[in-house]
Design a protein around this motif. Sequence first.
Motif, PDB file in Angstrom:
ATOM      1  N   VAL A 150       0.903  -1.148  -0.077  1.00  0.00           N
ATOM      2  CA  VAL A 150      -0.194  -0.011   0.197  1.00  0.00           C
ATOM      3  C   VAL A 150       0.794   1.077   0.065  1.00  0.00           C
ATOM      4  CG1 VAL A 150      -2.123  -0.828   0.861  1.00  0.00           C
ATOM      5  CG2 VAL A 150      -0.162  -0.232   2.522  1.00  0.00           C
ATOM      6  N   ASN A 151       2.063   1.264   0.659  1.00  0.00           N
ATOM      7  CA  ASN A 151       2.884   2.354   0.744  1.00  0.00           C
ATOM      8  C   ASN A 151       3.509   2.660  -0.749  1.00  0.00           C
ATOM      9  OD1 ASN A 151       2.701   3.084   3.528  1.00  0.00           O
ATOM     10  ND2 ASN A 151       4.169   1.857   4.165  1.00  0.00           N
ATOM     11  N   ALA A 152       3.581   1.672  -1.459  1.00  0.00           N
ATOM     12  CA  ALA A 152       4.219   1.529  -2.699  1.00  0.00           C
ATOM     13  C   ALA A 152       3.260   2.090  -3.926  1.00  0.00           C
ATOM     14  CB  ALA A 152       4.877   0.457  -3.394  1.00  0.00           C
ATOM     15  N   ARG A 153       2.072   1.645  -3.678  1.00  0.00           N
ATOM     16  CA  ARG A 153       0.866   1.624  -4.554  1.00  0.00           C
ATOM     17  C   ARG A 153       0.090   3.083  -4.650  1.00  0.00           C
ATOM     18  NH1 ARG A 153      -2.059  -1.494  -8.418  1.00  0.00           N
ATOM     19  NH2 ARG A 153      -4.196  -0.882  -8.345  1.00  0.00           N
ATOM     20  N   TYR A 154      -0.026   3.832  -3.292  1.00  0.00           N
ATOM     21  CA  TYR A 154      -1.294   4.858  -3.069  1.00  0.00           C
ATOM     22  C   TYR A 154      -0.468   6.234  -3.243  1.00  0.00           C
ATOM     23  CZ  TYR A 154      -4.811   1.058  -3.130  1.00  0.00           C
ATOM     24  OH  TYR A 154      -5.290  -0.010  -3.277  1.00  0.00           O
ATOM     25  N   PRO A 155       0.575   6.662  -2.503  1.00  0.00           N
ATOM     26  CA  PRO A 155       0.832   7.928  -2.455  1.00  0.00           C
ATOM     27  C   PRO A 155       1.265   8.133  -3.815  1.00  0.00           C
ATOM     28  CG  PRO A 155       1.609   6.790  -0.612  1.00  0.00           C
ATOM     29  CD  PRO A 155       1.185   5.642  -1.504  1.00  0.00           C
ATOM     30  N   ASP A 156       1.006   9.174  -4.349  1.00  0.00           N
ATOM     31  CA  ASP A 156       1.339   9.897  -5.676  1.00  0.00           C
ATOM     32  C   ASP A 156       0.866   8.899  -6.814  1.00  0.00           C
ATOM     33  OD1 ASP A 156       3.050  11.696  -4.397  1.00  0.00           O
ATOM     34  OD2 ASP A 156       4.510  10.279  -4.021  1.00  0.00           O
ATOM     35  N   ARG A 157       0.010   8.320  -6.845  1.00  0.00           N
ATOM     36  CA  ARG A 157      -0.961   7.524  -7.577  1.00  0.00           C
ATOM     37  C   ARG A 157      -1.638   8.567  -8.465  1.00  0.00           C
ATOM     38  NH1 ARG A 157      -6.208   5.064  -4.672  1.00  0.00           N
ATOM     39  NH2 ARG A 157      -6.836   6.921  -3.747  1.00  0.00           N
ATOM     40  N   THR A 158      -2.073   7.837  -9.760  1.00  0.00           N
ATOM     41  CA  THR A 158      -3.103   8.616 -10.363  1.00  0.00           C
ATOM     42  C   THR A 158      -4.397   8.167  -9.908  1.00  0.00           C
ATOM     43  OG1 THR A 158      -1.888   8.327 -12.625  1.00  0.00           O
ATOM     44  CG2 THR A 158      -4.413   8.541 -12.938  1.00  0.00           C
ATOM     45  N   TYR A 159      -5.393   9.246  -9.506  1.00  0.00           N
ATOM     46  CA  TYR A 159      -6.604   9.114  -8.857  1.00  0.00           C
ATOM     47  C   TYR A 159      -7.536   8.123  -9.568  1.00  0.00           C
ATOM     48  CZ  TYR A 159     -10.241  10.250  -5.457  1.00  0.00           C
ATOM     49  OH  TYR A 159     -11.000  10.213  -4.688  1.00  0.00           O
ATOM     50  N   PRO A 160      -7.708   7.235  -8.817  1.00  0.00           N
ATOM     51  CA  PRO A 160      -8.814   6.146  -9.671  1.00  0.00           C
ATOM     52  C   PRO A 160     -10.145   6.582 -10.021  1.00  0.00           C
ATOM     53  CG  PRO A 160      -9.126   5.697  -7.124  1.00  0.00           C
ATOM     54  CD  PRO A 160      -7.898   6.946  -7.455  1.00  0.00           C
ATOM     55  N   SER A 161     -10.790   5.560 -11.050  1.00  0.00           N
ATOM     56  CA  SER A 161     -11.992   6.072 -11.560  1.00  0.00           C
ATOM     57  C   SER A 161     -13.099   5.193 -11.151  1.00  0.00           C
ATOM     58  CB  SER A 161     -11.880   5.868 -13.151  1.00  0.00           C
ATOM     59  OG  SER A 161     -10.986   6.756 -13.691  1.00  0.00           O
ATOM     60  N   VAL A 162     -14.325   5.544 -10.930  1.00  0.00           N
ATOM     61  CA  VAL A 162     -15.422   4.969 -10.569  1.00  0.00           C
ATOM     62  C   VAL A 162     -15.864   3.968 -11.621  1.00  0.00           C
ATOM     63  CG1 VAL A 162     -17.670   5.294  -9.929  1.00  0.00           C
ATOM     64  CG2 VAL A 162     -16.275   7.059  -9.154  1.00  0.00           C
ATOM     65  N   ALA A 163     -16.132   2.818 -11.160  1.00  0.00           N
ATOM     66  CA  ALA A 163     -16.713   1.763 -12.084  1.00  0.00           C
ATOM     67  C   ALA A 163     -17.935   2.458 -12.875  1.00  0.00           C
ATOM     68  CB  ALA A 163     -16.803   0.563 -11.392  1.00  0.00           C
ATOM     69  N   ALA A 164     -17.807   2.054 -14.057  1.00  0.00           N
ATOM     70  CA  ALA A 164     -18.957   2.526 -15.083  1.00  0.00           C
ATOM     71  C   ALA A 164     -20.247   1.817 -14.461  1.00  0.00           C
ATOM     72  CB  ALA A 164     -18.525   2.179 -16.448  1.00  0.00           C
ATOM     73  N   ILE A 165     -21.482   2.392 -14.548  1.00  0.00           N
ATOM     74  CA  ILE A 165     -22.512   1.879 -14.276  1.00  0.00           C
ATOM     75  C   ILE A 165     -22.983   0.838 -15.340  1.00  0.00           C
ATOM     76  CG2 ILE A 165     -25.022   2.261 -14.115  1.00  0.00           C
ATOM     77  CD1 ILE A 165     -24.240   5.263 -13.589  1.00  0.00           C
ATOM     78  N   PRO A 166     -23.211  -0.246 -15.169  1.00  0.00           N
ATOM     79  CA  PRO A 166     -23.358  -1.399 -16.187  1.00  0.00           C
ATOM     80  C   PRO A 166     -24.792  -0.917 -17.053  1.00  0.00           C
ATOM     81  CG  PRO A 166     -23.349  -2.372 -13.818  1.00  0.00           C
ATOM     82  CD  PRO A 166     -23.531  -0.618 -13.721  1.00  0.00           C
ATOM     83  N   TRP A 167     -24.484  -1.297 -18.257  1.00  0.00           N
ATOM     84  CA  TRP A 167     -25.486  -0.975 -19.091  1.00  0.00           C
ATOM     85  C   TRP A 167     -26.788  -1.627 -18.972  1.00  0.00           C
ATOM     86  CZ3 TRP A 167     -28.359  -4.109 -22.363  1.00  0.00           C
ATOM     87  CH2 TRP A 167     -27.893  -5.636 -22.429  1.00  0.00           C
ATOM     88  N   THR A 168     -26.954  -2.666 -18.566  1.00  0.00           N
ATOM     89  CA  THR A 168     -28.300  -3.194 -17.866  1.00  0.00           C
ATOM     90  C   THR A 168     -28.710  -2.536 -17.109  1.00  0.00           C
ATOM     91  OG1 THR A 168     -27.030  -4.799 -16.676  1.00  0.00           O
ATOM     92  CG2 THR A 168     -27.562  -5.639 -18.859  1.00  0.00           C
TER      93      THR A 168
END
Length: 322
Positions: free
Chosen positions: A45-63
Amino acid sequence: MTSGHAAGTETVGPSAQDGSRAMRVASRLIGLLPTKKHLSGTDWVNARYPDRTYPSVAAIPWTFKQTHTIQEKRIDGVRTITVRPLLGATRSHIIYTHGGIYINELARPHWWIIAQLTKRTGAAVTVPLYRLAPESTYREAFPYLVSVYRDVLATAEPQDVTLMGDSAGGALAVAQTWAFRDAGLPAPGRVVAFSPWLDVTGTNPEIPRYDAVDPMLSVPGGVRAGLWWSGGDDPRTPLVSPACAPADLLAAVPATRIYQGTRDVCMADATVFRDRAVAAGADVTLRVYPGGFHVFPAFPRLPESREVYADIAAFLGRPALP
């Protein structure tokens, strides 16, 4: 029938062999994922999260889009989504705060949960996409959540509003009630939490017993995320760790249902929270599913999950539209 039940004040221990066959198979498959390994220490978690590209929200399923109206707006500058079923709508309004140990965005399984909630209850569901740690902290999240509640109250009565969430979002569902009270707003009608993460310190002495059988989570990485979320404040502050709240706050919690499995490190603090809240006079029911993994209702085809959603439907009822 499953073996879920409403727990009183008894202690329910960890179990890896219980539950339906489908639950046991799902647990084994989840154990093949790298999530638990990643959280077993702090290096990942220390290697992955600081200074990351901010994550995207999962798309709303088309169904999902075929069966719901979808409204998006910015509240305090933060994207906020409200969905309503096209058929069978009721007066109920759910505010759903997603989990992800405060560092991960809303994921596809969260849409599966929301779809079940609208199907079973006819509720509109507002999804606040609160800003995550380590980029943000609880200090920014709660003023936004208060604004979301004000917005919902423009079209819903307080008694028709239910705060819901899973994991970290389950803790937010509980803690929001105190932030609303401090803002002078009326209390919502109910709280529902799936596997809530109620104490980010990970210090409960019962946790190692659950960690040993949990196929998904481990404590060190989660505690690191919880410290980011607390932003340098005491991580035992009630808005961060509701299980640590004083009795006067616990007594003010609305009628609450917690759905929890015994293969989940969060089980230990769910029991503590339930016991302390009940002792303070709150109406808190903990429904325990032996063999259930973390947020198992995200897999709605499990027999235990179907039982959970049926219980939620009974808890909320179907209040008719005017």
